[in-house]
Structure formats: C-alpha cells, structure tokens
Design a protein around this motif. Structure first.
Motif, PDB file in Angstrom:
ATOM      1  N   GLU A 119       0.014 -10.603  -6.984  1.00 41.23           N
ATOM      2  CA  GLU A 119       0.609 -11.687  -5.984  1.00 41.23           C
ATOM      3  C   GLU A 119       1.519 -11.797  -4.933  1.00 41.23           C
ATOM      4  N   MET A 120       2.239 -10.166  -4.780  1.00 35.81           N
ATOM      5  CA  MET A 120       3.157  -9.617  -3.166  1.00 35.81           C
ATOM      6  C   MET A 120       2.583  -9.030  -2.583  1.00 35.81           C
ATOM      7  N   ARG A 121       0.757  -8.982  -2.269  1.00 34.60           N
ATOM      8  CA  ARG A 121      -0.384  -8.999  -1.372  1.00 34.60           C
ATOM      9  C   ARG A 121       0.328  -6.782  -1.923  1.00 34.60           C
ATOM     10  N   ARG A 122       0.478  -6.482  -2.176  1.00 35.31           N
ATOM     11  CA  ARG A 122       0.772  -5.362  -2.590  1.00 35.31           C
ATOM     12  C   ARG A 122      -0.491  -4.399  -3.152  1.00 35.31           C
ATOM     13  N   VAL A 123      -1.633  -4.330  -2.265  1.00 28.12           N
ATOM     14  CA  VAL A 123      -2.828  -4.474  -2.889  1.00 28.12           C
ATOM     15  C   VAL A 123      -2.793  -2.448  -3.672  1.00 28.12           C
ATOM     16  N   GLU A 124      -2.634  -1.729  -2.754  1.00 23.37           N
ATOM     17  CA  GLU A 124      -2.321  -0.432  -3.251  1.00 23.37           C
ATOM     18  C   GLU A 124      -1.906   0.263  -4.156  1.00 23.37           C
ATOM     19  N   ALA A 125      -0.800  -0.273  -4.211  1.00 23.20           N
ATOM     20  CA  ALA A 125       0.380  -0.374  -4.962  1.00 23.20           C
ATOM     21  C   ALA A 125      -0.048  -0.557  -6.245  1.00 23.20           C
ATOM     22  N   ALA A 126      -0.943  -2.246  -6.972  1.00 24.12           N
ATOM     23  CA  ALA A 126      -2.010  -2.435  -7.480  1.00 24.12           C
ATOM     24  C   ALA A 126      -2.574  -1.588  -8.377  1.00 24.12           C
TER      25      ALA A 126
END
Length: 309
Positions: A119-126
């Motif tokens: 949702e926060m657009r933090r793809v790499e962390a996800a």
C-alpha cells in the motif's frame, strides 16, 4: 460469559470492553478475583481495536497481561499489527515482525505487513518478507499477490513482478483462499498479461490469469480486453494452440455481443497479433492446429486471406 459471547456475536464492541473491565474488577462466587485466559483477553484487545484504539494503546494493554500472569500469544500480536496497518505505521510493524517474539510470525502476520508495504509502494521491503514467508513454508495468499500485481504495475516495476512469479509456485497461489469480497482491478491484469507477452513469461501469464479467475469467483466472465490480452500473450510465446483455445473461450463468453462481435473477432484489428504470430511460420503453423470449433475454421480462412495479401 454467555452475555459476553452474545455481545461479541453482535459486535457490540464498546459493551464488550466495558463488560470485560467490570468483570475483571469483580470477584467470583468464592470471593476471589475472576480468572481468565489469553484467548478471552484477546477478545478484549479486539474490542479495543474495533472502537479505534491505537497500536500504542494495544501495546499497553498487552504489557498489562503480566499483571494477570498471562503471556501474549500470536493472536495478540497480530491484533497489534492490524492496528498498525490501519494507521500505516510500517516501521513499527516491521520492528514488531522482526522483534524475535517466540510466537511471531505466521502467515497472517506476514500478510498484514506485506499488504501494508505494498500500500505504501515499498516493493523491495515487501519482497524481503515474501522471501522470509516462503522460506518459512508459508504460501503467498491470493490477496497479497494481487496487491503485489497492483503495486508493481502502477510503478512500472514489471521485471520485479516477473521475478516474484518465478519465486512462487503457481500451485501455491491457486490453493490460497479466495476472498469473495476482494476484487482485483481487471485493468491491472490486462497490463500484466501484456507484460507477459512482451517479456515472454509464461509464469506471469498463468499467474495473472489465475488471479483474475479467482478474483471473479466464477460470478462473471473476464472482459474482452482480458481475453484479448491472454490471446496476445500466448501468440507472443508461440503457443498458437493455447491462443486459439482462448479464442474459443472468448467466443463462448462474448460471441453474442452483436454490435461489437465483428470488431472483437476481426483478424484485421483486434486479433491481428494472432495473425502475425501465425504468419511467422507460414501455413505450417495453421496445419499444426487441432481445429475443434467452426470459429477456428473461419478464423483460419480469414488468416489465410490476410497472409496472401
């Protein structure tokens, strides 16, 4: 306790909270403080969550469990993660997930944090937590996978999406629970199908289509754009038999659209990419097709005409 259970069923959360706090302060028939277990206390935590308590409030309530000689369990911490997701407290959620608590995490814990990060657009962390979840033996839920598609497509991180598909077995996605109230934006699936054709990724094609069908839950058929996207992808991959098989499904689903059918099934417009794919191997490609429907015969005849032009 029967009254408490009734209030829970009716979702009267304020009453649940007040009744629990009154009961804790009361004495039992022997004149001793009422005793309860962690599961009952978790109902109290849930009631507070539902009436708007913050993650900080829930952490304070969990800390108070020591006063009752209770140890918080997995459900306790997942309720805190839900509060953090509502408040978009991503850093706090990551710290809680990485905190080394004995009862953390499980698949719900990972889903809550991964969903928040997408949702926060933090793809790499996800992706980091997706790897952790898969390595721990958990399967990626169809909801989180769909959130991943939405995030990657909206940010143009299609290579990342392809990489994720390759990490996950499609079977794992298909056995995940289908949430009937959750519907994927079909436009995102069309974009993912187009990407599958451009990147020659059969994994992305299969996973995107499976996600769409699961989201629709057999209540409606995919849109013409989705069918065409799947046909284009199969054609790009050189899977002409599957392309024509999808065309058959497309005809069964949308062939009765009188005003639009001619354009939708025209080899000169909508289906021209399929014509181009067939022309790469000439008439040899047409000879190899197993024709099982009159529509195929018509299409092949039209394609032959186009090839002769």
């Amino acid at each position: 306790m029967n009254h408490f259970a009734d209030l829970m069923i009716q979702q009267c959360w304020i009453d649940v909270k007040e009744l629990f706090e009154f009961w804790v302060r009361s004495l039992d028939e022997n004149g001793k403080p009422n005793k309860f277990d962690v599961n009952l206390y978790n109902h109290y935590l849930r009631a507070n969550l539902m009436i708007g308590a913050s993650a900080g409030d829930l952490l304070d309530f969990v800390a108070q469990m020591d006063d009752f000689e209770l140890v918080p369990n997995l459900a306790s911490f997942n309720l805190i993660l839900k509060a953090m997701r509502q408040a978009k407290e991503t850093e706090a959620a990551e710290k809680l997930l990485d905190g080394g608590k004995e009862s953390l995490p499980n698949d719900e814990s990972y889903d809550l944090v991964m969903g928040m990060l997408f949702e926060m657009r933090r793809v790499e962390a996800a992706l980091k937590y997706i790897d952790m979840a898969l390595q721990s033996g958990y399967k990626l839920s169809i909801k989180v996978f769909t959130e991943c598609i939405a995030c990657c497509v909206s940010q143009g991180q299609l290579d990342t999406l392809v990489t994720l598909i390759e990490r996950c077995r499609l079977d794992d996605l298909l056995v995940a629970k289908c949430y009937f109230e959750y519907a994927v934006d079909e436009g995102l699936i069309v974009s993912a199908l187009a990407t599958a054709g451009r990147t020659y990724s059969s994994n992305l094609l299969d996973a995107s289509w499976a996600t769409l069908r699961c989201s629709l839950c057999q209540k409606k058929v995919p849109s013409p754009e989705s069918f065409l996207g799947k046909i284009y992808s199969h054609a790009s991959l050189g899977n002409l038999q599957k392309a024509f098989g999808t065309l058959h499904e497309f005809d069964a689903a949308h062939g009765n659209l009188v005003n639009e059918a001619e354009d939708l099934f025209s080899p000169f417009t909508s289906l021209y990419p399929l014509v181009v794919a067939c022309s790469k191997k000439g008439f040899e490609a047409l000879d190899s097709l197993q024709v099982v429907h009159d529509l195929y015969l018509i299409m092949i005849c039209r394609i032959i005409v186009v090839l002769k032009l």
